[in-house]
Write a protein that holds these residues in place. Sequence first.
Motif, PDB file in Angstrom:
ATOM      1  N   HIS A   1       2.102   6.017 -11.374  1.00  0.00           N
ATOM      2  CA  HIS A   1       2.157   6.813 -12.593  1.00  0.00           C
ATOM      3  C   HIS A   1       1.725   8.253 -12.303  1.00  0.00           C
ATOM      4  O   HIS A   1       1.998   9.153 -13.092  1.00  0.00           O
ATOM      5  CB  HIS A   1       1.256   6.220 -13.673  1.00  0.00           C
ATOM      6  CG  HIS A   1       1.670   4.846 -14.065  1.00  0.00           C
ATOM      7  ND1 HIS A   1       1.025   3.724 -13.615  1.00  0.00           N
ATOM      8  CD2 HIS A   1       2.686   4.420 -14.846  1.00  0.00           C
ATOM      9  CE1 HIS A   1       1.628   2.658 -14.111  1.00  0.00           C
ATOM     10  NE2 HIS A   1       2.634   3.049 -14.859  1.00  0.00           N
ATOM     11  N   LEU A   2       1.059   8.459 -11.180  1.00  0.00           N
ATOM     12  CA  LEU A   2       0.534   9.776 -10.840  1.00  0.00           C
ATOM     13  C   LEU A   2       1.255  10.443  -9.670  1.00  0.00           C
ATOM     14  O   LEU A   2       1.312  11.660  -9.588  1.00  0.00           O
ATOM     15  CB  LEU A   2      -0.961   9.670 -10.502  1.00  0.00           C
ATOM     16  CG  LEU A   2      -1.848   9.083 -11.607  1.00  0.00           C
ATOM     17  CD1 LEU A   2      -3.266   8.895 -11.100  1.00  0.00           C
ATOM     18  CD2 LEU A   2      -1.806   9.955 -12.857  1.00  0.00           C
ATOM     19  N   GLU A   3       1.767   9.648  -8.752  1.00  0.00           N
ATOM     20  CA  GLU A   3       2.455  10.210  -7.585  1.00  0.00           C
ATOM     21  C   GLU A   3       3.428   9.193  -7.010  1.00  0.00           C
ATOM     22  O   GLU A   3       3.369   8.010  -7.334  1.00  0.00           O
ATOM     23  CB  GLU A   3       1.453  10.656  -6.530  1.00  0.00           C
ATOM     24  CG  GLU A   3       0.514   9.565  -6.061  1.00  0.00           C
ATOM     25  CD  GLU A   3      -0.581  10.089  -5.149  1.00  0.00           C
ATOM     26  OE1 GLU A   3      -0.259  10.566  -4.057  1.00  0.00           O
ATOM     27  OE2 GLU A   3      -1.752  10.010  -5.536  1.00  0.00           O
ATOM     28  N   ASP A   4       4.331   9.673  -6.170  1.00  0.00           N
ATOM     29  CA  ASP A   4       5.315   8.795  -5.548  1.00  0.00           C
ATOM     30  C   ASP A   4       4.647   7.842  -4.564  1.00  0.00           C
ATOM     31  O   ASP A   4       3.671   8.206  -3.907  1.00  0.00           O
ATOM     32  CB  ASP A   4       6.371   9.608  -4.796  1.00  0.00           C
ATOM     33  CG  ASP A   4       7.244  10.421  -5.733  1.00  0.00           C
ATOM     34  OD1 ASP A   4       7.326  10.079  -6.925  1.00  0.00           O
ATOM     35  OD2 ASP A   4       7.850  11.401  -5.264  1.00  0.00           O
ATOM     36  N   ALA A   5       5.195   6.637  -4.479  1.00  0.00           N
ATOM     37  CA  ALA A   5       4.689   5.649  -3.522  1.00  0.00           C
ATOM     38  C   ALA A   5       5.884   5.022  -2.807  1.00  0.00           C
ATOM     39  O   ALA A   5       6.940   4.831  -3.401  1.00  0.00           O
ATOM     40  CB  ALA A   5       3.888   4.582  -4.241  1.00  0.00           C
ATOM     41  N   GLN A   6       5.691   4.715  -1.554  1.00  0.00           N
ATOM     42  CA  GLN A   6       6.750   4.123  -0.755  1.00  0.00           C
ATOM     43  C   GLN A   6       6.235   2.875  -0.053  1.00  0.00           C
ATOM     44  O   GLN A   6       5.132   2.873   0.484  1.00  0.00           O
ATOM     45  CB  GLN A   6       7.249   5.114   0.294  1.00  0.00           C
ATOM     46  CG  GLN A   6       7.835   6.359  -0.298  1.00  0.00           C
ATOM     47  CD  GLN A   6       8.255   7.351   0.771  1.00  0.00           C
ATOM     48  OE1 GLN A   6       7.779   7.309   1.905  1.00  0.00           O
ATOM     49  NE2 GLN A   6       9.146   8.252   0.402  1.00  0.00           N
ATOM     50  N   LEU A   7       7.050   1.836  -0.084  1.00  0.00           N
ATOM     51  CA  LEU A   7       6.754   0.620   0.646  1.00  0.00           C
ATOM     52  C   LEU A   7       7.716   0.600   1.827  1.00  0.00           C
ATOM     53  O   LEU A   7       8.931   0.577   1.643  1.00  0.00           O
ATOM     54  CB  LEU A   7       6.962  -0.602  -0.253  1.00  0.00           C
ATOM     55  CG  LEU A   7       6.527  -1.945   0.297  1.00  0.00           C
ATOM     56  CD1 LEU A   7       5.047  -1.939   0.669  1.00  0.00           C
ATOM     57  CD2 LEU A   7       6.787  -3.033  -0.738  1.00  0.00           C
ATOM     58  N   LYS A   8       7.178   0.642   3.031  1.00  0.00           N
ATOM     59  CA  LYS A   8       7.996   0.832   4.221  1.00  0.00           C
ATOM     60  C   LYS A   8       8.244  -0.456   5.003  1.00  0.00           C
ATOM     61  O   LYS A   8       8.540  -0.417   6.180  1.00  0.00           O
ATOM     62  CB  LYS A   8       7.364   1.892   5.111  1.00  0.00           C
ATOM     63  CG  LYS A   8       7.308   3.245   4.424  1.00  0.00           C
ATOM     64  CD  LYS A   8       6.660   4.305   5.266  1.00  0.00           C
ATOM     65  CE  LYS A   8       6.636   5.614   4.494  1.00  0.00           C
ATOM     66  NZ  LYS A   8       6.003   6.681   5.221  1.00  0.00           N
ATOM     67  N   MET A   9       8.164  -1.606   4.330  1.00  0.00           N
ATOM     68  CA  MET A   9       8.427  -2.888   4.995  1.00  0.00           C
ATOM     69  C   MET A   9       9.930  -3.087   5.143  1.00  0.00           C
ATOM     70  O   MET A   9      10.720  -2.591   4.346  1.00  0.00           O
ATOM     71  CB  MET A   9       7.845  -4.033   4.159  1.00  0.00           C
ATOM     72  CG  MET A   9       6.339  -3.967   4.007  1.00  0.00           C
ATOM     73  SD  MET A   9       5.715  -5.206   2.841  1.00  0.00           S
ATOM     74  CE  MET A   9       5.945  -6.693   3.800  1.00  0.00           C
ATOM     75  N   SER A  10      10.317  -3.854   6.139  1.00  0.00           N
ATOM     76  CA  SER A  10      11.735  -4.173   6.323  1.00  0.00           C
ATOM     77  C   SER A  10      12.161  -5.198   5.272  1.00  0.00           C
ATOM     78  O   SER A  10      11.324  -5.874   4.659  1.00  0.00           O
ATOM     79  CB  SER A  10      11.964  -4.749   7.724  1.00  0.00           C
ATOM     80  OG  SER A  10      11.368  -6.031   7.815  1.00  0.00           O
ATOM     81  N   VAL A  11      13.461  -5.336   5.091  1.00  0.00           N
ATOM     82  CA  VAL A  11      13.979  -6.340   4.158  1.00  0.00           C
ATOM     83  C   VAL A  11      13.545  -7.733   4.604  1.00  0.00           C
ATOM     84  O   VAL A  11      13.191  -8.572   3.779  1.00  0.00           O
ATOM     85  CB  VAL A  11      15.514  -6.234   4.035  1.00  0.00           C
ATOM     86  CG1 VAL A  11      16.080  -7.394   3.238  1.00  0.00           C
ATOM     87  CG2 VAL A  11      15.888  -4.899   3.389  1.00  0.00           C
ATOM     88  N   ALA A  12      13.522  -7.986   5.892  1.00  0.00           N
ATOM     89  CA  ALA A  12      13.081  -9.296   6.402  1.00  0.00           C
ATOM     90  C   ALA A  12      11.626  -9.564   6.018  1.00  0.00           C
ATOM     91  O   ALA A  12      11.288 -10.672   5.587  1.00  0.00           O
ATOM     92  CB  ALA A  12      13.249  -9.362   7.915  1.00  0.00           C
ATOM     93  N   GLU A  13      10.770  -8.565   6.166  1.00  0.00           N
ATOM     94  CA  GLU A  13       9.357  -8.723   5.777  1.00  0.00           C
ATOM     95  C   GLU A  13       9.216  -8.928   4.273  1.00  0.00           C
ATOM     96  O   GLU A  13       8.432  -9.768   3.828  1.00  0.00           O
ATOM     97  CB  GLU A  13       8.547  -7.493   6.191  1.00  0.00           C
ATOM     98  CG  GLU A  13       8.367  -7.353   7.690  1.00  0.00           C
ATOM     99  CD  GLU A  13       7.721  -6.028   8.049  1.00  0.00           C
ATOM    100  OE1 GLU A  13       6.659  -6.069   8.702  1.00  0.00           O
ATOM    101  OE2 GLU A  13       8.262  -4.964   7.672  1.00  0.00           O
ATOM    102  N   LEU A  14       9.963  -8.179   3.481  1.00  0.00           N
ATOM    103  CA  LEU A  14       9.926  -8.338   2.031  1.00  0.00           C
ATOM    104  C   LEU A  14      10.384  -9.736   1.625  1.00  0.00           C
ATOM    105  O   LEU A  14       9.786 -10.364   0.761  1.00  0.00           O
ATOM    106  CB  LEU A  14      10.810  -7.281   1.366  1.00  0.00           C
ATOM    107  CG  LEU A  14      10.311  -5.841   1.457  1.00  0.00           C
ATOM    108  CD1 LEU A  14      11.425  -4.863   1.090  1.00  0.00           C
ATOM    109  CD2 LEU A  14       9.099  -5.639   0.567  1.00  0.00           C
ATOM    110  N   THR A  15      11.430 -10.222   2.272  1.00  0.00           N
ATOM    111  CA  THR A  15      11.965 -11.550   1.969  1.00  0.00           C
ATOM    112  C   THR A  15      10.964 -12.641   2.299  1.00  0.00           C
ATOM    113  O   THR A  15      10.818 -13.610   1.549  1.00  0.00           O
ATOM    114  CB  THR A  15      13.280 -11.785   2.755  1.00  0.00           C
ATOM    115  OG1 THR A  15      14.225 -10.777   2.361  1.00  0.00           O
ATOM    116  CG2 THR A  15      13.854 -13.158   2.480  1.00  0.00           C
ATOM    117  N   GLN A  16      10.239 -12.494   3.393  1.00  0.00           N
ATOM    118  CA  GLN A  16       9.278 -13.506   3.827  1.00  0.00           C
ATOM    119  C   GLN A  16       7.955 -13.471   3.067  1.00  0.00           C
ATOM    120  O   GLN A  16       7.245 -14.468   3.027  1.00  0.00           O
ATOM    121  CB  GLN A  16       8.984 -13.337   5.332  1.00  0.00           C
ATOM    122  CG  GLN A  16      10.157 -13.647   6.218  1.00  0.00           C
ATOM    123  CD  GLN A  16      10.560 -15.102   6.131  1.00  0.00           C
ATOM    124  OE1 GLN A  16       9.722 -15.996   6.153  1.00  0.00           O
ATOM    125  NE2 GLN A  16      11.851 -15.354   6.012  1.00  0.00           N
ATOM    126  N   ALA A  17       7.634 -12.342   2.452  1.00  0.00           N
ATOM    127  CA  ALA A  17       6.312 -12.222   1.829  1.00  0.00           C
ATOM    128  C   ALA A  17       6.385 -11.740   0.381  1.00  0.00           C
ATOM    129  O   ALA A  17       6.277 -12.518  -0.555  1.00  0.00           O
ATOM    130  CB  ALA A  17       5.438 -11.295   2.664  1.00  0.00           C
TER     131      ALA A  17
END
Length: 77
Positions: free
Chosen positions: A6-22
């Motif tokens: 809500h205050l600043e941009d945030a980025q999640l830099k995990m791979s799609v494989a990591e996102l899928t597994q977790a």
Amino acid sequence: MDTDTHLEDAQLKMSVAELTQADWVPFREVMSKTNAFTMLGHAQLIAVDHDHPVSFSQQVVTDIIRDKWQHNGILIT
């Protein structure tokens, strides 16, 4: 991630494989078994859409959630 989107941009830099597994596991579980609303965050998933936060990303909302996961429930921000 320790950024308030809500205050600043945030980025999640995990791979799609990591996102899928977790990270995506609980969301897919709930989406497949209930009619609960799903809240989309404002962080960017860099591996999926480098230009838009999840809440505005066609790649996330349409390509992944709607098409790949076949979820037609209500999405909110």
